[in-house]
Design an enzyme around this catalytic site. Structure first.
Site, mmCIF file in Angstrom:
data_model
loop_
_atom_site.group_PDB
_atom_site.id
_atom_site.type_symbol
_atom_site.label_atom_id
_atom_site.label_comp_id
_atom_site.label_asym_id
_atom_site.label_seq_id
_atom_site.Cartn_x
_atom_site.Cartn_y
_atom_site.Cartn_z
ATOM 1 N N ASP A 46 0.883 -1.177 -0.059
ATOM 2 C CA ASP A 46 0.005 -0.193 0.212
ATOM 3 C C ASP A 46 0.819 1.201 -0.164
ATOM 4 O OD1 ASP A 46 1.006 -0.048 2.757
ATOM 5 O OD2 ASP A 46 -1.131 0.242 3.325
ATOM 6 N N SER A 47 2.195 1.111 -0.067
ATOM 7 C CA SER A 47 3.026 2.183 -0.349
ATOM 8 C C SER A 47 2.962 2.712 -1.686
ATOM 9 C CB SER A 47 4.568 1.517 -0.173
ATOM 10 O OG SER A 47 4.790 0.332 -1.036
ATOM 11 N N ASP A 85 -1.149 -6.033 -0.589
ATOM 12 C CA ASP A 85 -1.223 -5.723 0.937
ATOM 13 C C ASP A 85 -2.602 -5.213 1.009
ATOM 14 O OD1 ASP A 85 -0.112 -4.870 3.093
ATOM 15 O OD2 ASP A 85 0.957 -3.343 2.252
ATOM 16 N N LYS A 115 -1.090 -9.667 2.771
ATOM 17 C CA LYS A 115 -0.502 -9.214 3.991
ATOM 18 C C LYS A 115 -1.273 -8.139 4.492
ATOM 19 C CE LYS A 115 3.057 -6.112 3.897
ATOM 20 N NZ LYS A 115 2.475 -4.776 4.649
ATOM 21 N N GLU A 117 -1.310 -5.603 8.671
ATOM 22 C CA GLU A 117 -0.467 -5.024 9.615
ATOM 23 C C GLU A 117 -1.313 -5.286 10.989
ATOM 24 O OE1 GLU A 117 0.150 -0.961 9.009
ATOM 25 O OE2 GLU A 117 0.973 -1.114 7.093
ATOM 26 N N GLU A 184 9.424 -4.574 10.542
ATOM 27 C CA GLU A 184 9.820 -3.041 10.009
ATOM 28 C C GLU A 184 10.232 -2.200 11.135
ATOM 29 O OE1 GLU A 184 6.921 -1.277 7.297
ATOM 30 O OE2 GLU A 184 8.099 0.754 7.219
HETATM 31 O O1 KIV Z 1 3.417 -1.196 1.641
HETATM 32 C C1 KIV Z 1 4.711 -1.593 1.356
HETATM 33 O O2 KIV Z 1 5.492 -1.367 0.628
HETATM 34 C C2 KIV Z 1 5.136 -2.436 2.809
HETATM 35 C C3 KIV Z 1 6.490 -2.603 2.711
HETATM 36 C C4 KIV Z 1 7.489 -1.603 2.818
HETATM 37 C C5 KIV Z 1 7.015 -3.753 3.679
HETATM 38 O O3 KIV Z 1 4.200 -2.723 3.563
#
Ligand code: KIV
Length: 278
Positions: A46-47, A85, A115, A117, A184
């Site tokens: 989600d970056s 994510d 993924k 959090e 992280e």
């Molecule tokens: O969103 C993302 O890119 C991440 C990674 C940096 C682990 O969660």
């Protein structure tokens, strides 16, 4: 054709002592290049929100945006192991929402896993997802979606109490059924301890060398994103200045009329004007 990696394959790498590489991808072209470079996993992080979509944080990213980009990554890298994510708000409200949204990554975007959090508070959701057939990668330490609650983007687990809580969170996520864990922004010794205490692979980002694998935001690795560069990031090349230089040259050549030259143009009948009756 390259054989697609599996959850079992990723987990076996820890047992075999093989380091795991993961990089973020948000579009088909980059996914194809990364897959050709033999990276073990692609993360549609989600970056995306900050790196590609221009948001200030990851919180604004929607489920539809994630599916749009994850689908592109799958099209670009059909044989890659792709992790989607879960964006903020897509799994916190209920286990049902988590399964519906997690399922979208598999059904609509062709991801292999998702993924999310969080520590103990998300373990019930992780178990529900795994029971529904959705493989889950956990993510603890600095969790960007809740960074404001953690006091901003800073190293986590520096004091004994928070370090102990993190080890407990890691053990709980393993027990809940997560197949791997992103760590992280934590001290490297804590990264080592968690890696030794759990049997599933740890994938570090700012968590030291002892993790079973590493992940970076690809735009950081390539020196393409210079708004905010965390100190743990190593840029293996500097594409931003190279792009600026190339575009500067293009502007100059277009403005001076030296591009396109003969070599980059299609020739036609020299008397075309006459043939057209003009
Ligand atoms: O969103 C993302 O890119 C991440 C990674 C940096 C682990 O969660």
């Amino acid at each position: 054709m390259q054989k697609r990696n599996t959850v079992a394959g990723i987990m076996a790498m820890k047992k075999a002592g093989e380091k795991i590489t993961m990089l973020t991808a948000y579009d088909a072209a980059m996914a194809a290049m990364l897959a050709a470079s033999d990276v073990d996993m692609l993360l549609v992080g989600d970056s995306l929100g900050m790196v590609v979509l221009g948001y200030d944080s990851t919180v604004s990213v929607t489920m539809d945006e994630m599916i749009h980009h994850a689908s592109a990554v799958r099209r670009g890298a059909p044989a890659a192991f792709v992790v989607g994510d879960m964006p903020f708000g897509s799994y916190q409200s209920s286990r049902r929402d988590a399964i519906l949204n997690g399922g979208r990554f598999l059904k609509e975007a062709g991801c292999d896993a998702i993924k999310l959090e969080g520590g103990r508070e998300v373990c019930g959701t992780v178990t529900a997802l795994v029971r529904a057939g959705i493989s889950v990668m956990g993510h603890i330490g600095l969790t960007p979606q809740t960074a404001t609650q953690l006091g901003g983007y800073k190293v986590q687990g520096r004091d004994i109490e928070s370090a102990r809580k993190m080890v407990e969170d890691a053990l709980a996520l393993e027990k809940a059924g997560a197949f791997a864990l992103v760590l992280e922004c934590i001290p490297d010794e804590l990264g080592r301890i968690i890696t030794e205490e759990i049997s599933i692979p740890t994938i570090g980002i700012g968590a030291g060398v002892h993790c079973d694998g590493q992940v970076l935001v690809t735009h950081d690795l390539l020196g393409m994103f210079d708004k905010f560069i965390p100190s743990f990031v190593k840029s293996y090349c500097k594409l931003a200045p190279a792009i600026k230089e190339a575009v500067g040259e293009y502007n100059e050549e277009v403005r001076s009329g030296s591009y396109p030259d003969k070599e980059h143009s299609f020739s036609s009948e020299s008397n075309l004007r006459k043939l057209l009756g003009l």
